[in-house]
Design a protein around this motif. Sequence first.
Motif, PDB file in Angstrom:
ATOM      1  N   GLU A   1       0.815  -1.304  -0.093  1.00  0.00           N
ATOM      2  CA  GLU A   1      -0.060  -0.086   0.058  1.00  0.00           C
ATOM      3  C   GLU A   1       0.800   1.188   0.105  1.00  0.00           C
ATOM      4  O   GLU A   1       0.671   2.299  -0.721  1.00  0.00           O
ATOM      5  CB  GLU A   1      -0.823  -0.028   1.241  1.00  0.00           C
ATOM      6  CG  GLU A   1      -2.429  -0.147   1.052  1.00  0.00           C
ATOM      7  CD  GLU A   1      -2.965  -0.083   2.384  1.00  0.00           C
ATOM      8  OE1 GLU A   1      -3.445  -0.989   2.997  1.00  0.00           O
ATOM      9  OE2 GLU A   1      -2.791   1.025   3.142  1.00  0.00           O
ATOM     10  N   ILE A   2       1.991   1.364   0.737  1.00  0.00           N
ATOM     11  CA  ILE A   2       2.715   2.495   1.057  1.00  0.00           C
ATOM     12  C   ILE A   2       3.448   2.801  -0.166  1.00  0.00           C
ATOM     13  O   ILE A   2       3.742   3.907  -0.686  1.00  0.00           O
ATOM     14  CB  ILE A   2       3.580   2.138   2.147  1.00  0.00           C
ATOM     15  CG1 ILE A   2       2.901   2.360   3.493  1.00  0.00           C
ATOM     16  CG2 ILE A   2       4.799   3.253   2.068  1.00  0.00           C
ATOM     17  CD1 ILE A   2       3.535   2.217   4.748  1.00  0.00           C
ATOM     18  N   ARG A   3       3.865   1.483  -0.840  1.00  0.00           N
ATOM     19  CA  ARG A   3       4.559   1.676  -1.991  1.00  0.00           C
ATOM     20  C   ARG A   3       3.996   2.401  -3.106  1.00  0.00           C
ATOM     21  O   ARG A   3       4.283   3.403  -3.942  1.00  0.00           O
ATOM     22  CB  ARG A   3       5.257   0.101  -2.353  1.00  0.00           C
ATOM     23  CG  ARG A   3       6.430   0.065  -1.873  1.00  0.00           C
ATOM     24  CD  ARG A   3       7.078  -1.240  -2.478  1.00  0.00           C
ATOM     25  NE  ARG A   3       7.837  -1.827  -1.397  1.00  0.00           N
ATOM     26  CZ  ARG A   3       7.292  -2.978  -0.685  1.00  0.00           C
ATOM     27  NH1 ARG A   3       6.494  -3.829  -1.394  1.00  0.00           N
ATOM     28  NH2 ARG A   3       7.925  -3.544   0.170  1.00  0.00           N
ATOM     29  N   ALA A   4       2.503   1.914  -3.138  1.00  0.00           N
ATOM     30  CA  ALA A   4       1.596   2.515  -4.410  1.00  0.00           C
ATOM     31  C   ALA A   4       1.137   3.782  -4.173  1.00  0.00           C
ATOM     32  O   ALA A   4       1.326   4.528  -4.975  1.00  0.00           O
ATOM     33  CB  ALA A   4       0.181   1.484  -4.194  1.00  0.00           C
ATOM     34  N   GLU A   5       1.088   4.288  -2.670  1.00  0.00           N
ATOM     35  CA  GLU A   5       0.796   5.664  -2.759  1.00  0.00           C
ATOM     36  C   GLU A   5       2.099   6.583  -3.205  1.00  0.00           C
ATOM     37  O   GLU A   5       2.027   7.815  -3.342  1.00  0.00           O
ATOM     38  CB  GLU A   5       0.834   5.787  -1.113  1.00  0.00           C
ATOM     39  CG  GLU A   5      -0.585   5.273  -0.370  1.00  0.00           C
ATOM     40  CD  GLU A   5      -0.412   5.226   1.099  1.00  0.00           C
ATOM     41  OE1 GLU A   5      -1.370   4.663   1.606  1.00  0.00           O
ATOM     42  OE2 GLU A   5       0.320   5.998   1.600  1.00  0.00           O
ATOM     43  N   GLN A   6       3.280   5.991  -2.996  1.00  0.00           N
ATOM     44  CA  GLN A   6       4.530   6.745  -3.362  1.00  0.00           C
ATOM     45  C   GLN A   6       4.703   6.505  -5.030  1.00  0.00           C
ATOM     46  O   GLN A   6       6.020   7.197  -5.363  1.00  0.00           O
ATOM     47  CB  GLN A   6       5.519   6.299  -2.497  1.00  0.00           C
ATOM     48  CG  GLN A   6       5.383   6.382  -1.109  1.00  0.00           C
ATOM     49  CD  GLN A   6       6.869   5.964  -0.357  1.00  0.00           C
ATOM     50  OE1 GLN A   6       6.997   4.735  -0.414  1.00  0.00           O
ATOM     51  NE2 GLN A   6       7.457   6.936   0.109  1.00  0.00           N
ATOM     52  N   GLY A   7       3.851   5.987  -5.611  1.00  0.00           N
ATOM     53  CA  GLY A   7       4.138   5.807  -7.136  1.00  0.00           C
ATOM     54  C   GLY A   7       5.087   4.789  -7.424  1.00  0.00           C
ATOM     55  O   GLY A   7       5.628   4.684  -8.509  1.00  0.00           O
ATOM     56  N   LEU A   8       5.370   4.065  -6.356  1.00  0.00           N
ATOM     57  CA  LEU A   8       6.301   2.653  -6.720  1.00  0.00           C
ATOM     58  C   LEU A   8       5.361   1.330  -7.215  1.00  0.00           C
ATOM     59  O   LEU A   8       4.384   1.372  -6.386  1.00  0.00           O
ATOM     60  CB  LEU A   8       6.891   2.409  -5.328  1.00  0.00           C
ATOM     61  CG  LEU A   8       8.023   3.336  -5.150  1.00  0.00           C
ATOM     62  CD1 LEU A   8       8.862   3.295  -3.870  1.00  0.00           C
ATOM     63  CD2 LEU A   8       9.312   3.463  -5.942  1.00  0.00           C
ATOM     64  N   ASP A   9       6.142   0.607  -7.653  1.00  0.00           N
ATOM     65  CA  ASP A   9       5.335  -0.714  -7.972  1.00  0.00           C
ATOM     66  C   ASP A   9       5.307  -1.427  -6.616  1.00  0.00           C
ATOM     67  O   ASP A   9       6.241  -1.521  -5.636  1.00  0.00           O
ATOM     68  CB  ASP A   9       6.192  -1.617  -8.876  1.00  0.00           C
ATOM     69  CG  ASP A   9       5.286  -2.867  -9.349  1.00  0.00           C
ATOM     70  OD1 ASP A   9       5.101  -2.873 -10.652  1.00  0.00           O
ATOM     71  OD2 ASP A   9       5.218  -3.737  -8.497  1.00  0.00           O
ATOM     72  N   PRO A  10       4.064  -1.908  -6.287  1.00  0.00           N
ATOM     73  CA  PRO A  10       3.817  -2.500  -4.881  1.00  0.00           C
ATOM     74  C   PRO A  10       4.853  -3.908  -4.575  1.00  0.00           C
ATOM     75  O   PRO A  10       5.286  -4.305  -3.624  1.00  0.00           O
ATOM     76  CB  PRO A  10       2.444  -3.003  -5.078  1.00  0.00           C
ATOM     77  CG  PRO A  10       1.706  -2.453  -6.169  1.00  0.00           C
ATOM     78  CD  PRO A  10       2.832  -2.029  -6.978  1.00  0.00           C
ATOM     79  N   ASP A  11       5.271  -4.316  -6.023  1.00  0.00           N
ATOM     80  CA  ASP A  11       6.167  -5.559  -5.808  1.00  0.00           C
ATOM     81  C   ASP A  11       7.408  -5.380  -6.609  1.00  0.00           C
ATOM     82  O   ASP A  11       7.792  -5.479  -7.657  1.00  0.00           O
ATOM     83  CB  ASP A  11       5.633  -6.797  -6.448  1.00  0.00           C
ATOM     84  CG  ASP A  11       6.364  -7.913  -6.268  1.00  0.00           C
ATOM     85  OD1 ASP A  11       7.803  -8.035  -6.056  1.00  0.00           O
ATOM     86  OD2 ASP A  11       5.887  -9.277  -6.569  1.00  0.00           O
ATOM     87  N   PRO A  12       8.416  -4.800  -5.568  1.00  0.00           N
ATOM     88  CA  PRO A  12       9.876  -4.375  -6.187  1.00  0.00           C
ATOM     89  C   PRO A  12      10.664  -5.550  -6.862  1.00  0.00           C
ATOM     90  O   PRO A  12      11.329  -5.007  -7.964  1.00  0.00           O
ATOM     91  CB  PRO A  12      10.424  -3.807  -4.826  1.00  0.00           C
ATOM     92  CG  PRO A  12       9.655  -3.436  -4.083  1.00  0.00           C
ATOM     93  CD  PRO A  12       8.395  -4.543  -4.201  1.00  0.00           C
ATOM     94  N   MET A  13      10.475  -6.758  -6.472  1.00  0.00           N
ATOM     95  CA  MET A  13      11.284  -7.760  -6.955  1.00  0.00           C
ATOM     96  C   MET A  13      10.737  -7.862  -8.297  1.00  0.00           C
ATOM     97  O   MET A  13      11.654  -8.267  -9.232  1.00  0.00           O
ATOM     98  CB  MET A  13      11.169  -8.830  -5.988  1.00  0.00           C
ATOM     99  CG  MET A  13      11.996  -9.069  -4.735  1.00  0.00           C
ATOM    100  SD  MET A  13      13.957  -8.810  -4.952  1.00  0.00           S
ATOM    101  CE  MET A  13      14.088 -10.591  -5.120  1.00  0.00           C
ATOM    102  N   ALA A  14       9.414  -8.186  -8.680  1.00  0.00           N
ATOM    103  CA  ALA A  14       9.045  -8.519  -9.824  1.00  0.00           C
ATOM    104  C   ALA A  14       9.299  -7.305 -10.706  1.00  0.00           C
ATOM    105  O   ALA A  14       9.361  -7.631 -12.069  1.00  0.00           O
ATOM    106  CB  ALA A  14       7.374  -8.608  -9.722  1.00  0.00           C
TER     107      ALA A  14
END
Lengths: 391, 391, 391, 391
Positions: free
Chosen positions: B353-366
């Motif tokens: 959730e937090i990643r998505a809020e920051q405009g990041l992909d929720p799954d960094p590895m993928a």
Amino acid sequence: MTATAASPEVRAALRGQQIEVPSWAYGNSGTRFKVFAQPGVPRTPEEKIADAAQVHAYTGIAPIVSLHIPWDRVEDYAKLAAYAADLGVRIGAINANVFQDDDYRLGSVTNPDPRIRRKALDHLLECVDIMDATGSRDLKLWFSDGTNYPGQDDIRARQDRLAEALAATYQRIGEHQRILLEYKLFEPAFYVTDVPDWGTAYAHCLKLGERAQVVIDTGHHAPGTNIEFIVAFLLREGRLGAFDFNSRFYADDDLMVGAADPFQLFRIMHEIVRADALRVESGVNFMLDQCHNIEPKIPGQIRSVLNVQEATAKALLVDAGALAAAQAAGDVLGANAVLMDAYNTDVRPLLREIRAEQGLDPDPMAAYARSGYAEKIATARVGGQQAGWGA
Amino acid sequence: MTATAASPEVRAALRGQQIEVPSWAYGNSGTRFKVFAQPGVPRTPEEKIADAAQVHAYTGIAPIVSLHIPWDRVEDYAKLAAYAADLGVRIGAINANVFQDDDYRLGSVTNPDPRIRRKALDHLLECVDIMDATGSRDLKLWFSDGTNYPGQDDIRARQDRLAEALAATYQRIGEHQRILLEYKLFEPAFYVTDVPDWGTAYAHCLKLGERAQVVIDTGHHAPGTNIEFIVAFLLREGRLGAFDFNSRFYADDDLMVGAADPFQLFRIMHEIVRADALRVESGVNFMLDQCHNIEPKIPGQIRSVLNVQEATAKALLVDAGALAAAQAAGDVLGANAVLMDAYNTDVRPLLREIRAEQGLDPDPMAAYARSGYAEKIATARVGGQQAGWGA
Amino acid sequence: MTATAASPEVRAALRGQQIEVPSWAYGNSGTRFKVFAQPGVPRTPEEKIADAAQVHAYTGIAPIVSLHIPWDRVEDYAKLAAYAADLGVRIGAINANVFQDDDYRLGSVTNPDPRIRRKALDHLLECVDIMDATGSRDLKLWFSDGTNYPGQDDIRARQDRLAEALAATYQRIGEHQRILLEYKLFEPAFYVTDVPDWGTAYAHCLKLGERAQVVIDTGHHAPGTNIEFIVAFLLREGRLGAFDFNSRFYADDDLMVGAADPFQLFRIMHEIVRADALRVESGVNFMLDQCHNIEPKIPGQIRSVLNVQEATAKALLVDAGALAAAQAAGDVLGANAVLMDAYNTDVRPLLREIRAEQGLDPDPMAAYARSGYAEKIATARVGGQQAGWGA
Amino acid sequence: MTATAASPEVRAALRGQQIEVPSWAYGNSGTRFKVFAQPGVPRTPEEKIADAAQVHAYTGIAPIVSLHIPWDRVEDYAKLAAYAADLGVRIGAINANVFQDDDYRLGSVTNPDPRIRRKALDHLLECVDIMDATGSRDLKLWFSDGTNYPGQDDIRARQDRLAEALAATYQRIGEHQRILLEYKLFEPAFYVTDVPDWGTAYAHCLKLGERAQVVIDTGHHAPGTNIEFIVAFLLREGRLGAFDFNSRFYADDDLMVGAADPFQLFRIMHEIVRADALRVESGVNFMLDQCHNIEPKIPGQIRSVLNVQEATAKALLVDAGALAAAQAAGDVLGANAVLMDAYNTDVRPLLREIRAEQGLDPDPMAAYARSGYAEKIATARVGGQQAGWGA
């Protein structure tokens, strides 16, 4: 190297060596699984001191006995000290036991409950009273305090409480008295121990002042710890107050010192000699702290004193000049060889000679065995409550 | 507990977290038995920084890169710093390597030979120059110095030499710069290590002054050492400067942090949160120091950053009030349960959730795997000399 | 992964799990320094079984109680078994105690004295009689035998004596009975332990026959030992008979299983699931063997059973197909991620669901606390001699 | 005890002792951090054998040299064996290296990839060819195989693959040849090692047959492991094939044997003497396996051979009758004292005597130093590629 060609200085150093024995070594001890009682075990502090005096009588270098409170509580401490003096020994460190009351289940001076902390502190202060009464210089503090489970208590708050108790105790001791603070990796606490390593003890001592010193118990380290490094470091800092000598293969096995790793004991004594800290005036106490669970206790203590003495003799035989020269030249094998030459020397003939010169039997183990003391106490000490750890 | 119900404070703390990655993690590494080369490994400091920037791009919490001198020597450090800034990261600690020159066979700053000590000190001072040029705040010092054999060198003299080099370096650093002193139980020295434990590092830092701080490398301890105790103790003393994060089952295995004992990492982060030391202003650096011997390096770093983040999230979820209450009540199981409740919570939905809020992909590895970067560097970085530890 | 989406197979496996609790866990225990007594502690085998039945009543997966002889000696074992059945539990392994008689100071079945060896063997044979009377299948043998000092006894001769006693006991057990042989690195013996590692136990079991199996006590290993490797290896050999579950940070700390390293417990259960050995028919017993020195005993046991259950649930959630595929592809990070995905899943909602389906309270700890049982036994069990290790 | 009064049997045993030295000890070695090159290091197998011959020339008890494939690959092995014979030594064990090819990143014989397993097996079979060509009896197998991360590969499947490769190799060896299987706790694998302990090696050897034997490398154990117990146990089982001697304070430090714990080496040799396994016909090989990272290599080997010889002499001096009597009597201190009396004896005069009788210089270290060989090879061996571990 032939040890019997040892210099007068080496011989003098050996004659002057003093080792302190613990009153509790003569009582019963064991593991959590079983305490095997032995015949002739003391029932009173006086009987413990009498046994300790035997160790001195045969070795000539063990004139001091540590007490343990409450195990050695008596009505009249001055009288106890006089009794010891009559037997040729004197009272050494007073050890405070704040781990065997039901109140101390979650700690003594670091307990979350202020009532229990106060009780523990009062016990420490009582021990200083006993020091005053016996003329003892050293208050030896080992805290079993700690936690068994993550989250059980707050690590930092426990340090705050510890610091407070130590400060109050330090305030109380006299000008010529010292606090000796011991550390231990684990047991009886199995997650956090509040004074787990020399760094923690050292940091608290620094805050207290110059009369607070660190105790190194040789069995209280993690596997692989280089104990002689700690010895050298604390000596450099002027903060090595005492040893609790014993040996171990695994954890705090409390075997006879030198039994598990005689080479380690030699390396430790080498650092002592290197720093000229063998002399009584150096302020470093050399105490035994052992459990003779399956072997007879007085012979176990004599054997231990001899082990320390043999390691000391070897350390004194190290050719310091040759060692320094090889070290300065970066000669790895040469420097190691200088050290090993001393270690590989058989110092027993030298020590027999020195004993004979002092009017002692050259073979303390055999002399004690022949003396009939063991048989005498086995017969005499029947009835009463044998001393022991009392877990 | 449901992690996604986390408070705004927890979310803010997670957004503000900063982890530092090491330039050398992207080069080849291995054991003394074999270094397995990997395709696409950087050849230059710039390529290492580019790889580090990938880790930040996908995790959002790794904006700092440590350099290692001489491995990262360049002509123009200001330009290197600017290059990093262009990629969205900045230069962190400067790590001084005084262990890979033939001169350092018997030590660097503790070497018995004064010429070699001078050479080592000059290298430290050069690193401060580089700090000035890059705007780096921290000089990180790990000394491999020590001895392999008893007697090889004098333990105490080596401490004197160490103290002298540290003092000269401390004199040189600026008002806003720090010395971070790391300790390690053993390896590559196998008998004495000159800075073997936190106590030694701490004692030297005390003598230097307030801008000297201790580094805890999580792989540098004896078996059984309670690392979170050291964390809590150094925080209480104001002397925790940084972590070198990694994990281990045996010795200094340098596996991905959190891979061997995720519960230990959580307990460490719990002490950090408990002391409010997660904030960047606390002065504690959270660095990785790992070897990706058999796994791909950039994904290995991303995984490690995520492991720290997950442990942090769990630590932030600990109900501090309930914990303190149970501890005060002496409720052993209750207090442990409060801690475990947070640990057992699955924080991955919250972090997504937090990643998505920051405009990041929720799954960094993928997301990294999909990006094609690995394939691109494998193709592009052909020829030249791959970076590595260069033993 | 969402645990509550677990397959019917996973749910069935969890419903079928059986954990064995030890009668001695409900008595007092401690360290060599102190045994802290607790209110309400059982005075008789019957009271211990009643307490054990509480653990089963709230968890639903702990229907078996191990006995310990002589601590649980009664006149009529069949009656004791019937009493247990009335409370909804049954008698599990019979544990032979040959370490608490003064005769065993230098060992039991490996003692140099043939009279003592005979006495110890007779005790083992008595335990088989008790198995016959209680319907127990398993004779669990842990020998504290060993030596404290180099040279004290002959290592090889002690193995000969051990082999002889084991052979005589194996002769005596019935077709459907087993010998479960436990090993331990050290304690209470501090130099040689006669069965120190799995290899020794395994070698003796091989010589005895198929009904001799190895017991893995999770606290009985050297630092760094990979326990799940031993689990996998013994399962491959068909020689894993049972676990003694507990956890430790240092030595044989005997903390609650899963408390010190929950990830290790998960890895162990992963090997169990991987080998399809969770089923009761697999012949692997999952016993607890712990000391609740400072925490209340019944809640300590419930917490431990839940910890095993949670680790089991996570292990059952591992995506075996995805794991095998990543392993076959040499995808180091991918394979690790499959395992960690299961570990990081919060299985508590799933387990609450399963409990509710079975008519149990979803929260066993809270339900027990509310039940008033603790208060009841504290009031009722006054007077008499509390059970304990009796060192 | 005076060592020079040693019996003719003791002297004969010492004259007959044979120690095997490894070809790789004369090449460069180091840690993952740095390999420090030394002058005069061999460039070829022939030069390594020439250096090994020096060790034998001065000690008289090191007539065997182990080879390591591929490091010692030559065109004509029969010629190499003849070359060794000309220098007074013979070829010992052939060591198979299946850990330094990029293919072996995830294992050799246990690799998930069947192609790589086949390649590794082919290498083992090539080593048997070399045994045939050199007349070597022993194939020594140490597998670095293992995993770094939980889940990375299947523990049990790796055992299946290992068993398959071992069986195929065992099929290939001749009637008078042996497989010597070595175990190691960790390094270079940091989570699972496929042959981590003696139990695993033993179990595989049992399945293979009588010509499969276990190798004990003294540096390959967890902290606290009692190595002499393993020695005694494997001798009792007839499964001790060889030692890899070295010493350690921490992990697999590969220091000179006897340097870290000379008492342990003595205890090991005591078990050897006790089982009459010193004789060459016993089938136990006494090999060195060490790294002389910072000390000169030939003197390092001579020192190591002397250390083993001194420990052996002490072990031979143990008064077996007195020891057995004290053990039978349960005299803990008496039995320990018999052992320690031998250990504390200075055996160096005896060994000097024996050397002189054999026409050797009484002081091998000094004689080698005077010989000028070190200077000669430093001058002659310039250019070419120095031998080394080649990580």
